[in-house]
Design a protein around this motif. Structure first.
Motif, mmCIF file in Angstrom:
data_model
loop_
_atom_site.group_PDB
_atom_site.id
_atom_site.type_symbol
_atom_site.label_atom_id
_atom_site.label_comp_id
_atom_site.label_asym_id
_atom_site.label_seq_id
_atom_site.Cartn_x
_atom_site.Cartn_y
_atom_site.Cartn_z
ATOM 1 N N PHE A 146 0.468 -1.391 0.009
ATOM 2 C CA PHE A 146 0.194 -0.261 -0.551
ATOM 3 C C PHE A 146 0.400 1.259 -0.377
ATOM 4 O O PHE A 146 0.680 2.595 -0.810
ATOM 5 C CB PHE A 146 -0.875 0.347 1.933
ATOM 6 C CG PHE A 146 -1.807 0.724 1.534
ATOM 7 C CD1 PHE A 146 -2.738 1.674 0.051
ATOM 8 C CD2 PHE A 146 -1.025 2.090 2.330
ATOM 9 C CE1 PHE A 146 -3.598 2.595 0.579
ATOM 10 C CE2 PHE A 146 -2.742 3.409 2.540
ATOM 11 C CZ PHE A 146 -3.643 3.613 1.410
ATOM 12 N N GLN A 147 1.832 1.066 0.657
ATOM 13 C CA GLN A 147 3.098 2.664 0.709
ATOM 14 C C GLN A 147 3.542 2.911 -0.947
ATOM 15 O O GLN A 147 4.074 3.780 -0.451
ATOM 16 C CB GLN A 147 3.944 2.139 1.927
ATOM 17 C CG GLN A 147 4.502 3.570 2.274
ATOM 18 C CD GLN A 147 3.216 4.609 2.537
ATOM 19 O OE1 GLN A 147 2.799 4.603 4.430
ATOM 20 N NE2 GLN A 147 3.545 6.142 2.058
ATOM 21 N N VAL A 148 3.843 1.547 -1.215
ATOM 22 C CA VAL A 148 4.517 2.100 -2.570
ATOM 23 C C VAL A 148 3.889 2.229 -3.434
ATOM 24 O O VAL A 148 3.976 3.454 -4.467
ATOM 25 C CB VAL A 148 5.135 0.296 -2.860
ATOM 26 C CG1 VAL A 148 5.419 0.256 -4.563
ATOM 27 C CG2 VAL A 148 6.031 -0.484 -1.682
ATOM 28 N N LEU A 149 1.902 2.008 -3.455
ATOM 29 C CA LEU A 149 1.441 2.414 -4.227
ATOM 30 C C LEU A 149 1.318 3.898 -4.413
ATOM 31 O O LEU A 149 1.212 4.633 -5.036
ATOM 32 C CB LEU A 149 0.013 1.812 -4.110
ATOM 33 C CG LEU A 149 0.309 0.190 -4.457
ATOM 34 C CD1 LEU A 149 -1.429 -0.137 -4.049
ATOM 35 C CD2 LEU A 149 0.586 0.310 -6.305
ATOM 36 N N ALA A 159 -10.210 10.940 -0.788
ATOM 37 C CA ALA A 159 -10.029 9.638 -0.452
ATOM 38 C C ALA A 159 -10.024 9.511 1.038
ATOM 39 O O ALA A 159 -9.760 8.252 1.419
ATOM 40 C CB ALA A 159 -10.420 8.992 -1.404
ATOM 41 N N PHE A 160 -8.251 9.213 0.717
ATOM 42 C CA PHE A 160 -7.659 8.787 1.749
ATOM 43 C C PHE A 160 -6.978 10.417 2.914
ATOM 44 O O PHE A 160 -6.303 9.338 3.576
ATOM 45 C CB PHE A 160 -5.715 8.606 1.314
ATOM 46 C CG PHE A 160 -5.259 8.946 0.488
ATOM 47 C CD1 PHE A 160 -5.046 9.897 0.878
ATOM 48 C CD2 PHE A 160 -4.733 9.189 -0.524
ATOM 49 C CE1 PHE A 160 -3.329 10.668 0.370
ATOM 50 C CE2 PHE A 160 -4.168 9.746 -1.848
ATOM 51 C CZ PHE A 160 -3.526 10.608 -1.475
ATOM 52 N N THR A 161 -7.812 11.490 2.993
ATOM 53 C CA THR A 161 -6.939 12.222 3.941
ATOM 54 C C THR A 161 -8.292 12.713 4.137
ATOM 55 O O THR A 161 -9.722 13.390 3.879
ATOM 56 C CB THR A 161 -6.204 12.870 3.156
ATOM 57 O OG1 THR A 161 -4.608 12.520 2.611
ATOM 58 C CG2 THR A 161 -5.619 14.250 4.355
ATOM 59 N N ARG A 162 -8.319 12.641 5.624
ATOM 60 C CA ARG A 162 -9.549 13.610 5.996
ATOM 61 C C ARG A 162 -9.360 14.548 6.977
ATOM 62 O O ARG A 162 -8.070 14.742 7.865
ATOM 63 C CB ARG A 162 -10.313 13.000 7.271
ATOM 64 C CG ARG A 162 -11.724 14.066 7.255
ATOM 65 C CD ARG A 162 -12.419 12.426 8.386
ATOM 66 N NE ARG A 162 -12.339 12.040 9.310
ATOM 67 C CZ ARG A 162 -12.375 11.855 10.368
ATOM 68 N NH1 ARG A 162 -12.867 13.152 10.739
ATOM 69 N NH2 ARG A 162 -11.822 11.308 11.566
ATOM 70 N N GLU A 213 -6.181 13.024 9.489
ATOM 71 C CA GLU A 213 -6.279 12.209 9.895
ATOM 72 C C GLU A 213 -6.381 10.902 8.117
ATOM 73 O O GLU A 213 -6.785 11.754 6.492
ATOM 74 C CB GLU A 213 -7.967 11.475 10.015
ATOM 75 C CG GLU A 213 -7.551 9.985 10.161
ATOM 76 C CD GLU A 213 -8.548 9.003 11.650
ATOM 77 O OE1 GLU A 213 -8.146 8.415 11.662
ATOM 78 O OE2 GLU A 213 -9.078 9.853 10.972
ATOM 79 N N GLU A 214 -4.859 10.610 7.765
ATOM 80 C CA GLU A 214 -5.057 10.031 6.819
ATOM 81 C C GLU A 214 -4.840 8.807 6.851
ATOM 82 O O GLU A 214 -4.377 7.614 7.300
ATOM 83 C CB GLU A 214 -3.547 10.521 6.394
ATOM 84 C CG GLU A 214 -3.317 10.612 4.360
ATOM 85 C CD GLU A 214 -1.792 10.636 4.180
ATOM 86 O OE1 GLU A 214 -1.422 10.715 3.287
ATOM 87 O OE2 GLU A 214 -1.617 11.192 4.302
ATOM 88 N N LEU A 215 -5.141 7.569 5.692
ATOM 89 C CA LEU A 215 -5.483 6.101 6.101
ATOM 90 C C LEU A 215 -3.743 5.791 6.192
ATOM 91 O O LEU A 215 -3.046 6.646 5.203
ATOM 92 C CB LEU A 215 -5.804 5.882 4.271
ATOM 93 C CG LEU A 215 -7.782 5.792 4.320
ATOM 94 C CD1 LEU A 215 -8.268 5.665 2.451
ATOM 95 C CD2 LEU A 215 -8.475 4.812 5.416
ATOM 96 N N VAL A 228 -8.934 -2.308 -0.948
ATOM 97 C CA VAL A 228 -9.688 -1.815 0.102
ATOM 98 C C VAL A 228 -9.284 -1.196 1.532
ATOM 99 O O VAL A 228 -8.627 -2.081 2.416
ATOM 100 C CB VAL A 228 -10.465 -3.093 0.087
ATOM 101 C CG1 VAL A 228 -11.765 -3.005 0.792
ATOM 102 C CG2 VAL A 228 -10.198 -3.680 -1.706
ATOM 103 N N VAL A 229 -9.921 -0.310 1.294
ATOM 104 C CA VAL A 229 -9.805 0.318 3.391
ATOM 105 C C VAL A 229 -11.175 0.348 3.466
ATOM 106 O O VAL A 229 -12.118 1.289 2.947
ATOM 107 C CB VAL A 229 -8.668 1.491 2.677
ATOM 108 C CG1 VAL A 229 -7.812 0.978 2.476
ATOM 109 C CG2 VAL A 229 -9.527 2.904 2.179
ATOM 110 N N PRO A 230 -11.335 0.846 5.240
ATOM 111 C CA PRO A 230 -12.662 1.102 5.578
ATOM 112 C C PRO A 230 -12.665 3.056 5.186
ATOM 113 O O PRO A 230 -11.960 3.267 4.879
ATOM 114 C CB PRO A 230 -12.226 1.872 7.197
ATOM 115 C CG PRO A 230 -10.993 0.442 7.072
ATOM 116 C CD PRO A 230 -10.341 0.581 5.724
#
Length: 295
Positions: free
Chosen positions: A96-99, A129-132, A157-159, A192-194
């Motif tokens: 995931f971190q690589v992507l 989508a991955f940062t709030r 907050e970040e995934l 696939v993440v929350p």
């Protein structure tokens, strides 16, 4: 031999020696020599991933697209999950971190909204989508008063890699009449993440974050390595792992007359029957090669 490419790779290797902390471990005469690769290894890696062979559509006697789930709760899939934090000493990162790093750096631009690969998504599209970004109750008081909100009252907050629950992949099984065998070609992968807005709640809603067109990500995945439990001295790059199907996966959708209907759409509220249906589809694909040789 492409010497320009090799020289570029040598320069890259010199900058990132920490990524190969165990290289030259037995031959080093001083600790400074640990991690230095010999020329033969550098030349071999400079060639990049093995190119896919061209397959003419008329040579495909049979082809079926399948969508699969790689659950990160299964132990065999642990190399795709760990490490949840980058290990600087070894240069290791989770898939995931690589992507994510590839998207942020611009090395990976084959990113789409779904597995049809028609609508591209940019970094700006994905950030929401991955940062709030939210504010605390105290911060809202400043906002309501028309004042600037101090930084300490802003929550970002970040995934992270540990939030990934599974990966969805799509690929094609096809029978190549020139080779006379059944083959598999990976076409896309999706973390696939929350949902970032349900993250940490009792009812987390799992969503597909983005789809990566796999052929466009091979160079990036080739340069990043996963831990090899069977032989820690020989890490495996993610491209090799995925292409050789070193994972456990279950089919959740396939080509069908109903418009690629998911298994859980026609078998509902019965996990056992869904799993059996997935295995039935797998077995039917395995039998294709044998059936081709039966007259």
């Amino acid at each position: 031999m492409n010497w320009k490419k090799i020289s570029t790779f040598i320069a890259f290797s010199a900058i990132s020696l920490g990524s190969y902390a165990q290289a030259n471990l037995l031959n080093a005469r001083s600790a400074d020599e640990i991690g230095i690769k010999d020329l033969a290894e550098i030349v071999a890696e400079s060639e990049g991933p093995i190119p896919y062979g061209r397959v003419s559509d008329r040579d495909i006697l049979f082809g079926m697209k399948v969508w699969e789930t790689i659950s990160l709760e299964e132990k065999v899939n642990a190399p795709y999950y760990f490490p949840t934090e980058a290990i600087a000493a070894e240069g290791r990162k989770s898939l995931f971190q690589v992507l994510i790093d590839g998207i942020k750096s611009g090395d990976l631009d084959e990113v789409y909204g779904d597995s049809d690969f028609k609508k591209k998504r940019t970094l700006k599209d994905l950030e929401s989508a991955f940062t709030r970004i939210d504010t605390t109750d105290a911060g809202r008081d400043f906002y309501n008063a028309g004042e600037k909100i101090p930084d300490e009252y802003i929550v970002r907050e970040e995934l992270q890699p540990h939030h990934v629950k599974e990966y969805h992949i799509v690929g094609m099984w096809f029978f190549d009449r020139n080779q006379g065998e059944l083959k598999y070609r990976l076409l896309g992968i999706c973390p696939v993440v929350p949902d970032i807005y349900t993250l940490g709640s009792e009812n987390e809603n799992l969503v597909e974050l983005f789809w990566v067109f796999y052929p466009g990500a091979r160079e990036l995945l080739f340069r990043n390595y996963a831990f090899n439990e069977k032989n820690p001295m020989k890490p495996i790059n993610f491209d090799h792992m995925l292409n050789s199907r070193r994972f456990s996966a279950s089919i959740y959708k396939t080509d069908n007359v109903y418009g690629d209907r998911r298994i859980d759409d026609y078998i509902q509220d019965n996990s056992m029957r869904q799993l059996l249906e997935s295995e039935r589809i797998k077995e039917s694909i395995r039998n294709l090669e044998d059936d081709m040789w039966n007259y």
